[in-house]
Write a protein that holds these residues in place. Structure first.
Motif, PDB file in Angstrom:
ATOM      1  N   GLU A  88      13.631  15.092  36.637  1.00  0.00           N
ATOM      2  CA  GLU A  88      12.206  15.123  36.313  1.00  0.00           C
ATOM      3  C   GLU A  88      11.757  14.051  35.323  1.00  0.00           C
ATOM      4  OE1 GLU A  88      10.297  17.105  38.095  1.00  0.00           O
ATOM      5  OE2 GLU A  88      12.139  17.720  39.101  1.00  0.00           O
ATOM      6  N   ILE A  89      12.698  13.378  34.672  1.00  0.00           N
ATOM      7  CA  ILE A  89      12.338  12.330  33.709  1.00  0.00           C
ATOM      8  C   ILE A  89      12.992  10.996  34.078  1.00  0.00           C
ATOM      9  CG2 ILE A  89      12.381  11.585  31.303  1.00  0.00           C
ATOM     10  CD1 ILE A  89      10.597  13.986  31.656  1.00  0.00           C
ATOM     11  N   LEU A  90      14.305  10.950  34.137  1.00  0.00           N
ATOM     12  CA  LEU A  90      15.003   9.671  34.265  1.00  0.00           C
ATOM     13  C   LEU A  90      14.864   9.042  35.654  1.00  0.00           C
ATOM     14  CD1 LEU A  90      18.207  10.507  32.190  1.00  0.00           C
ATOM     15  CD2 LEU A  90      16.184   9.223  31.464  1.00  0.00           C
ATOM     16  N   LEU A  91      14.950   9.828  36.709  1.00  0.00           N
ATOM     17  CA  LEU A  91      14.796   9.252  38.044  1.00  0.00           C
ATOM     18  C   LEU A  91      13.360   8.781  38.305  1.00  0.00           C
ATOM     19  CD1 LEU A  91      17.118  11.401  40.344  1.00  0.00           C
ATOM     20  CD2 LEU A  91      17.494   9.099  39.450  1.00  0.00           C
ATOM     21  N   PRO A  92      12.328   9.550  37.938  1.00  0.00           N
ATOM     22  CA  PRO A  92      10.971   9.012  38.095  1.00  0.00           C
ATOM     23  C   PRO A  92      10.743   7.711  37.321  1.00  0.00           C
ATOM     24  CG  PRO A  92      10.876  11.382  37.811  1.00  0.00           C
ATOM     25  CD  PRO A  92      12.302  10.975  37.562  1.00  0.00           C
ATOM     26  N   ILE A  93      11.336   7.603  36.137  1.00  0.00           N
ATOM     27  CA  ILE A  93      11.235   6.364  35.370  1.00  0.00           C
ATOM     28  C   ILE A  93      11.961   5.242  36.089  1.00  0.00           C
ATOM     29  CG2 ILE A  93      12.042   5.237  33.243  1.00  0.00           C
ATOM     30  CD1 ILE A  93      11.331   7.919  31.829  1.00  0.00           C
ATOM     31  N   ASN A  94      13.121   5.547  36.650  1.00  0.00           N
ATOM     32  CA  ASN A  94      13.893   4.555  37.390  1.00  0.00           C
ATOM     33  C   ASN A  94      13.104   4.020  38.590  1.00  0.00           C
ATOM     34  OD1 ASN A  94      16.475   3.172  38.001  1.00  0.00           O
ATOM     35  ND2 ASN A  94      16.517   4.540  39.779  1.00  0.00           N
ATOM     36  N   ARG A  95      12.357   4.890  39.259  1.00  0.00           N
ATOM     37  CA  ARG A  95      11.576   4.486  40.428  1.00  0.00           C
ATOM     38  C   ARG A  95      10.451   3.525  40.054  1.00  0.00           C
ATOM     39  NH1 ARG A  95      10.955  10.764  41.918  1.00  0.00           N
ATOM     40  NH2 ARG A  95      13.141  11.178  42.496  1.00  0.00           N
ATOM     41  N   ILE A  96       9.866   3.723  38.902  1.00  0.00           N
ATOM     42  CA  ILE A  96       8.689   2.948  38.506  1.00  0.00           C
ATOM     43  C   ILE A  96       9.051   1.705  37.693  1.00  0.00           C
ATOM     44  CG2 ILE A  96       6.522   3.005  37.195  1.00  0.00           C
ATOM     45  CD1 ILE A  96       6.460   4.670  39.756  1.00  0.00           C
ATOM     46  N   PHE A  97       9.941   1.859  36.719  1.00  0.00           N
ATOM     47  CA  PHE A  97      10.187   0.792  35.744  1.00  0.00           C
ATOM     48  C   PHE A  97      11.537   0.085  35.895  1.00  0.00           C
ATOM     49  CE2 PHE A  97       7.304   3.806  33.637  1.00  0.00           C
ATOM     50  CZ  PHE A  97       6.258   2.951  33.306  1.00  0.00           C
ATOM     51  N   GLY A  98      12.496   0.744  36.516  1.00  0.00           N
ATOM     52  CA  GLY A  98      13.854   0.211  36.557  1.00  0.00           C
ATOM     53  C   GLY A  98      14.810   1.148  35.837  1.00  0.00           C
ATOM     54  N   LYS A  99      16.059   0.798  35.836  1.00  0.00           N
ATOM     55  CA  LYS A  99      17.110   1.691  35.362  1.00  0.00           C
ATOM     56  C   LYS A  99      17.026   1.968  33.859  1.00  0.00           C
ATOM     57  CE  LYS A  99      22.115   2.316  35.358  1.00  0.00           C
ATOM     58  NZ  LYS A  99      22.251   2.557  33.917  1.00  0.00           N
ATOM     59  N   PHE A 152      16.874   6.223  25.360  1.00  0.00           N
ATOM     60  CA  PHE A 152      17.072   5.165  26.354  1.00  0.00           C
ATOM     61  C   PHE A 152      16.017   4.077  26.195  1.00  0.00           C
ATOM     62  CE2 PHE A 152      13.821   7.779  28.234  1.00  0.00           C
ATOM     63  CZ  PHE A 152      13.009   6.880  28.922  1.00  0.00           C
ATOM     64  N   PHE A 153      16.265   2.972  26.873  1.00  0.00           N
ATOM     65  CA  PHE A 153      15.271   1.917  27.028  1.00  0.00           C
ATOM     66  C   PHE A 153      15.406   1.361  28.436  1.00  0.00           C
ATOM     67  CE2 PHE A 153      19.119  -0.260  25.780  1.00  0.00           C
ATOM     68  CZ  PHE A 153      19.113  -1.431  26.521  1.00  0.00           C
ATOM     69  N   VAL A 154      14.408   0.629  28.890  1.00  0.00           N
ATOM     70  CA  VAL A 154      14.476  -0.084  30.164  1.00  0.00           C
ATOM     71  C   VAL A 154      14.324  -1.563  29.845  1.00  0.00           C
ATOM     72  CG1 VAL A 154      13.444  -0.460  32.431  1.00  0.00           C
ATOM     73  CG2 VAL A 154      13.507   1.853  31.466  1.00  0.00           C
ATOM     74  N   GLU A 155      15.301  -2.346  30.227  1.00  0.00           N
ATOM     75  CA  GLU A 155      15.312  -3.768  29.911  1.00  0.00           C
ATOM     76  C   GLU A 155      14.030  -4.447  30.386  1.00  0.00           C
ATOM     77  OE1 GLU A 155      16.728  -6.930  28.055  1.00  0.00           O
ATOM     78  OE2 GLU A 155      18.059  -5.186  28.307  1.00  0.00           O
ATOM     79  N   GLY A 156      13.369  -5.153  29.446  1.00  0.00           N
ATOM     80  CA  GLY A 156      12.174  -5.912  29.783  1.00  0.00           C
ATOM     81  C   GLY A 156      10.899  -5.106  29.870  1.00  0.00           C
ATOM     82  N   VAL A 157      10.937  -3.825  29.542  1.00  0.00           N
ATOM     83  CA  VAL A 157       9.756  -2.962  29.632  1.00  0.00           C
ATOM     84  C   VAL A 157       9.390  -2.442  28.242  1.00  0.00           C
ATOM     85  CG1 VAL A 157       8.773  -0.852  30.637  1.00  0.00           C
ATOM     86  CG2 VAL A 157      10.360  -2.264  31.973  1.00  0.00           C
ATOM     87  N   ALA A 158       8.123  -2.556  27.871  1.00  0.00           N
ATOM     88  CA  ALA A 158       7.672  -2.034  26.587  1.00  0.00           C
ATOM     89  C   ALA A 158       7.806  -0.515  26.575  1.00  0.00           C
ATOM     90  CB  ALA A 158       6.219  -2.433  26.329  1.00  0.00           C
ATOM     91  N   PHE A 165       3.431   6.632  30.709  1.00  0.00           N
ATOM     92  CA  PHE A 165       3.784   7.204  32.014  1.00  0.00           C
ATOM     93  C   PHE A 165       4.277   8.640  31.873  1.00  0.00           C
ATOM     94  CE2 PHE A 165       7.220   7.916  35.186  1.00  0.00           C
ATOM     95  CZ  PHE A 165       6.437   7.934  36.335  1.00  0.00           C
ATOM     96  N   ILE A 166       5.159   8.880  30.910  1.00  0.00           N
ATOM     97  CA  ILE A 166       5.702  10.231  30.726  1.00  0.00           C
ATOM     98  C   ILE A 166       4.602  11.218  30.361  1.00  0.00           C
ATOM     99  CG2 ILE A 166       7.259  11.670  29.348  1.00  0.00           C
ATOM    100  CD1 ILE A 166       9.069   9.237  29.020  1.00  0.00           C
ATOM    101  N   THR A 167       3.753  10.853  29.410  1.00  0.00           N
ATOM    102  CA  THR A 167       2.729  11.794  28.950  1.00  0.00           C
ATOM    103  C   THR A 167       1.703  12.092  30.042  1.00  0.00           C
ATOM    104  OG1 THR A 167       1.444   9.981  27.961  1.00  0.00           O
ATOM    105  CG2 THR A 167       2.953  11.190  26.515  1.00  0.00           C
TER     106      THR A 167
END
Length: 226
Positions: A88-99, A152-158, A165-167
């Motif tokens: 519900e958090i990490l995979l949706p983020i992966n789909r939009i922003f990257g790993k 966590f962080f996503v490389e190259g994403v603020a 996105f999460i909120t």
């Protein structure tokens, strides 16, 4: 029931997309179609923690700490919460922003004890939800909040873009935002997510302290100002 897209499902089941298509056509796996995308329910006996991101949530400490014991959840509700965090958090983020690159994930009782001995700075195991629903040596839950959390962080994403996105889109419990160039702390709760956004500030001497905070819809507004 968590729904995974084709790529995620094939990764968890360790099969090809072609094999997954055959399972679908044979009626051997439950799915639904949303526009042009198939989403699947994992068959019994399979866990989303087998996805590379789920594995990283459990194995994040390798290469950082000389901890040689397994770091697997023992309590069933811990497993459920960690699966929820991935789905519900990490995979949706992966789909939009990257790993998502996990800097601090699940901490079993043994790993928590190890970290408290060798690198306790900035940790708060009774509050931070990294130990999920795990218990200590006398059977008391390590973190009374339960749920599950990771940094966590996503490389190259603020990081602020991820917070927005999460909120707006996801069913989170707590977010601790430390700035655009630092990992983000996010948690889930299985029954009563607070949807609490806490902005953390840093003094001139490097001490962290809480700044603005908000809940629910107000958290979305606060996130827009980050």
């Amino acid at each position: 029931m968590h729904k995974l897209n084709s790529l995620e499902t094939a990764s968890v089941l360790d099969i090809s997309g072609f094999e997954l298509m055959h399972l679908r056509k044979q009626g051997s796996i439950a799915y639904e179609k949303r526009e042009r995308t198939f989403f699947y329910s994992l068959p019994a006996g399979h866990s989303v923690l087998a996805h590379p991101i789920g594995k990283e949530l459990l194995n994040w400490y390798k290469g950082k700490h000389d901890f040689l014991q397994p770091n697997d959840p023992i309590i069933e509700s811990s497993t459920l919460a960690l699966e929820e965090l991935v789905s519900e958090i990490l995979l949706p983020i992966n789909r939009i922003f990257g790993k998502p690159e996990i800097t601090y994930g699940f901490a079993s009782f043994s790993l928590k004890n190890y970290i408290q001995k060798v690198s306790p700075s900035g940790t708060a195991p009774t509050l931070d939800q990294h130990s999920s629903h795990e218990t200590n040596s006398v059977g008391k839950q390590i973190c009374s909040r339960g749920g599950a959390a990771c940094d966590f962080f996503v490389e190259g994403v603020a990081t602020s873009d991820i917070v927005r996105f999460i909120t707006q889109k996801l069913n989170y419990d707590r977010i601790y935002y430390y700035g655009n160039n630092r990992p983000l702390h996010v948690s889930i709760h299985l029954t009563e997510p607070l949807k609490h956004l806490q902005v953390m500030c840093e003094s001139k001497n490097g001490r962290r302290y809480p700044g603005k905070k908000a809940f629910g819809g107000q958290a979305e507004i606060l996130a827009e100002d980050l």
